[in-house]
Design a protein around this motif. Structure first.
Motif, mmCIF file in Angstrom:
data_model
loop_
_atom_site.group_PDB
_atom_site.id
_atom_site.type_symbol
_atom_site.label_atom_id
_atom_site.label_comp_id
_atom_site.label_asym_id
_atom_site.label_seq_id
_atom_site.Cartn_x
_atom_site.Cartn_y
_atom_site.Cartn_z
ATOM 1 N N UNK A 1 0.943 -1.211 0.039
ATOM 2 C CA UNK A 1 -0.131 -0.025 0.089
ATOM 3 C C UNK A 1 0.913 1.163 0.064
ATOM 4 N N UNK A 2 0.802 1.990 -0.833
ATOM 5 C CA UNK A 2 1.629 3.550 -1.126
ATOM 6 C C UNK A 2 1.851 4.113 0.193
ATOM 7 N N UNK B 1 0.260 8.964 -8.932
ATOM 8 C CA UNK B 1 1.302 8.122 -9.746
ATOM 9 C C UNK B 1 1.385 6.893 -9.456
ATOM 10 N N UNK B 2 0.856 6.277 -8.214
ATOM 11 C CA UNK B 2 1.300 4.954 -7.617
ATOM 12 C C UNK B 2 0.471 3.998 -8.540
ATOM 13 N N UNK C 1 -4.861 -2.219 -1.329
ATOM 14 C CA UNK C 1 -5.390 -2.393 0.254
ATOM 15 C C UNK C 1 -6.524 -3.330 0.250
ATOM 16 N N UNK C 2 -6.296 -4.613 -0.240
ATOM 17 C CA UNK C 2 -7.005 -5.727 -0.139
ATOM 18 C C UNK C 2 -7.228 -5.972 1.195
ATOM 19 N N UNK D 1 -6.004 8.250 0.007
ATOM 20 C CA UNK D 1 -5.710 7.554 -1.363
ATOM 21 C C UNK D 1 -6.435 8.526 -2.369
ATOM 22 N N UNK D 2 -7.635 8.904 -2.374
ATOM 23 C CA UNK D 2 -8.456 9.624 -3.438
ATOM 24 C C UNK D 2 -8.021 10.968 -3.670
#
Ligand SMILES: Cc1ncc(COP(=O)(O)O)c(C=O)c1O
Length: 388
Positions: free
Chosen positions: A44-45, A285-286, A239-240, A279-280
């Motif tokens: 996860x970034x 770029x990830x 992010x599972x 995240x949003x």
């Protein structure tokens, strides 16, 4: 003491089952290449993890609004409104622990006992499961390999009866990587309106595509007013394990949907929702670099599979699965998957796990390193060439 047939009929998750089998072999000293599980292999970034830690430190560790925290619902509404050029109100968004609950809630909202719900075959197995769990009949509509697993609107129309209430969609598609185009969605809208169907549209792979951006059901006003459109954080942001997804509902349906969430899970994890805002709203770029890496792996895997006698594989347009036709290999897909695991050390999923139209196929998830993909190709070739 008996458990109900409704629960007894629920299948276990085939990818996890195969994963556990592979893990068992690893525990006994075998080395396995994992092509079975459908989750990005990247971390996860960083900026998302940092936001989660900050939310924890800020005390976001309590219950929250069952519909989702307002900051996240607004971030989702803003993203979808901008990306799809539609007006989405945060009041129409409901946040859930992953996409799976949305499939359940959608089926429970659309179907009474004895109704019928349609799914496309091959399919992510949850679609028929939730329809049956809701007491309805799951009706498959074939996606045929000779048509590149494209929608056949005539077959869809032919499957509808007076009891049909629900139509489930998944684009980009697991397991084939096919994407519904504008004319497919127009045809679906015609049918859904004519038969007054609720539409459950799973768009979890919406950001993982290799040419034009996939259309969303939400862009079609005739579908928007009868569709539950869902996406989430599992695949796009690696992010599972965080368990977070969301549904966008037709106006005035969010309340009923939220009551389902409130009664089953209370709310989604509060600090995870604040990480999802980052995240949003944070750098994207990830996502771009992840999809570029998937593209490189897809090209190598598909080319390599097509070089193996008896195997053909089209290049998927979205998601991260190669769905290879192994009918030329001469043994059933289940047996081939078994041999690949036990003799070759490569974990894959038999296509028949995805329905009748998947018989004779293998699903290979390219969510592992290029090195592992090359190793898997060598091993698959070795196992296939050793067959009598
Ligand atoms: C089509 C489809 N929908 C939903 C899911 C599950 O998503 P989540 O982990 O967000 O519940 C998957 C996972 O493989 C999937 O392939």
């Amino acid at each position: 003491m008996d458990i109900t047939s409704r629960v007894d009929r629920l299948p276990s998750e085939s990818a996890i089952r195969t994963f556990l089998k592979a893990r068992g072999l690893e525990a006994s000293g075998r080395e396995i290449v994992h092509l079975e599980i459908g989750e990005p292999d990247f971390a996860t970034p960083d900026h998302i993890r940092v936001a989660a830690k900050k939310a924890l430190d800020n005390g976001q560790t309590h219950y929250c609004d069952s519909q989702g925290v307002p900051e996240l619902r607004q971030a989702i509404a803003d993203k979808v409104s901008a990306m799809r050029n539609v007006a989405v109100d945060q009041a129409d968004v409901v946040v859930t622990p992953g996409l799976r609950p949305i499939l359940f809630y959608g089926a429970l909202m659309a179907l009474e006992k004895g109704d019928e719900g349609i799914y496309f075959d091959p399919a992510f197995a949850a679609f028929p499961s939730v329809i049956e769990f809701a007491g309805a009949k799951a009706v498959p509509v074939p996606l045929r390999s000779e048509d590149g697993f494209r929608l056949d609107a005539d077959a869809l129309e032919a499957a509808i009866t007076a009891r049909t209430r629900l139509l489930t969609l998944n684009s980009p598609h697991n397991p084939t990587g096919a994407i519904l185009n504008t004319s497919d969605l127009e045809a679906i809208a015609d049918i859904a309106v004519a038969h007054d169907l609720m539409v459950l549209s799973d768009e979890t792979y919406e950001e993982i595509y290799y040419d034009d951006r996939p259309r969303s059901v939400i862009e079609f006003p005739r579908l928007r007013e009868r569709a539950i459109v869902m996406s989430g954080f599992s695949k796009t942001y690696c992010m599972t394990g965080w368990r977070l997804g969301y549904a966008i509902l037709p106006p005035r349906m969010a309340d009923a949907f939220t009551r389902l969430a409130a009664n089953s899970v209370t709310c989604s994890t509060t600090f995870v929702q604040y990480a999802a805002v980052e995240a949003l709203r944070g750098p994207q770029d990830c996502v771009v670099s992840m999809v570029e890496e998937f593209r490189r792996r897809r090209d190598v895997l598909v080319e390599g599979l097509n070089r193996i006698p008896g195997i053909t594989c089209h290049s998927p347009r979205g998601a991260f699965y190669a769905f290879a036709d192994v009918r030329g290999v001469g043994i059933p897909d289940t047996e081939l998957a078994n041999r690949l695991l036990h003799d070759g050390g490569v974990a894959t999923l038999a296509g028949s796990m995805f329905g009748e139209q998947g018989v004779g196929y293998l699903r290979l998830s390219y969510t592992t390193s290029m090195e592992n993909i090359l190793k898997a190709l060598e091993r698959i070739e070795r196992v296939v060439s050793s067959l009598p």
